[in-house]
Design an enzyme around this catalytic site. Sequence first.
Site, short mmCIF file in Angstrom:
data_model
loop_
_atom_site.label_atom_id
_atom_site.label_comp_id
_atom_site.label_asym_id
_atom_site.label_seq_id
_atom_site.Cartn_x
_atom_site.Cartn_y
_atom_site.Cartn_z
N GLU A 75 -11.89 5.64 -30.50
CA GLU A 75 -11.94 4.22 -30.85
C GLU A 75 -12.41 3.34 -29.70
OE1 GLU A 75 -11.88 3.40 -33.72
OE2 GLU A 75 -10.37 4.41 -34.92
N HIS A 94 -4.19 -0.51 -30.49
CA HIS A 94 -4.51 -0.16 -31.88
C HIS A 94 -3.48 0.85 -32.35
CE1 HIS A 94 -6.18 1.49 -35.44
NE2 HIS A 94 -6.67 2.58 -34.87
N HIS A 96 -1.19 2.71 -35.85
CA HIS A 96 -1.11 3.05 -37.27
C HIS A 96 0.34 2.84 -37.74
CE1 HIS A 96 -4.65 6.09 -36.57
NE2 HIS A 96 -4.99 4.83 -36.34
N TYR A 121 6.41 -17.36 -36.94
CA TYR A 121 6.26 -16.49 -35.78
C TYR A 121 4.90 -15.83 -35.67
CZ TYR A 121 11.09 -17.65 -35.86
OH TYR A 121 12.25 -18.38 -35.90
N HIS A 161 -6.24 1.35 -42.62
CA HIS A 161 -6.26 2.04 -41.33
C HIS A 161 -5.09 1.66 -40.43
CE1 HIS A 161 -9.08 3.27 -37.74
NE2 HIS A 161 -7.83 3.59 -37.50
#
Length: 216
Positions: A75, A94, A96, A121, A161
């Site tokens: 990535e 990043h 998941h 928030y 994703h």
Amino acid sequence: MNRATREAAEELCAAGHRAVELGLSPGSSGNVSARVDGLVLMSPTGVPLDRLEPDGLSVVAADGTPVSGPPPSKELPLHRSMYDRLPEAGAVVHLHSPHATAASCLPPWSHASALPPITPYLVMRVGRVPLVPYAAPGSTRLAENLSALPGRFAAALLANHGSLAAAADPAAALEGAVELEEASRIAVSLHGREYSVLAPEDVKELTARYGTTWDL
């Protein structure tokens, strides 16, 4: 490593370890990076985030050219695209994480943000969160889809994703990812039900006070 690079590496590893402790990075999923002194430090491909070590990180130049260490996560193009969007960003996370991933599979709340401003928030700590159109993980197309989105933002959901968050340093980027997960949990729990959102004037007040962005 010089002192600044060493500190950035240690902070990046700490953020990776914390993401796993919080249950936001199952298995070997997710990747993190930090930008310092014209270099990008990144979690190597296939290495779980709780096993990151400062001397075991991938080091690449700003243009993606390898400098030292093992191969970076696939990535890397996605991270570089986020750095291009936010010159002030010093780290990208990043993940998941389960609720953010679930929310990324739902229709976006609006063209500007995948998640609604249900509580203050998300607006205060992250700002709007657009949905990046799906492309295969690690592909150049995914990075291009991120680059093509209009407006300013510091976080996004990647369709089907997971999540992406950028900030000044690894700890702050992880905080953004945690807030994304919590906002996604609430949004997923309310899906299909009636709910209220913050009024536009309240959103405007929060973004002005905290320096985030909601409108395009």
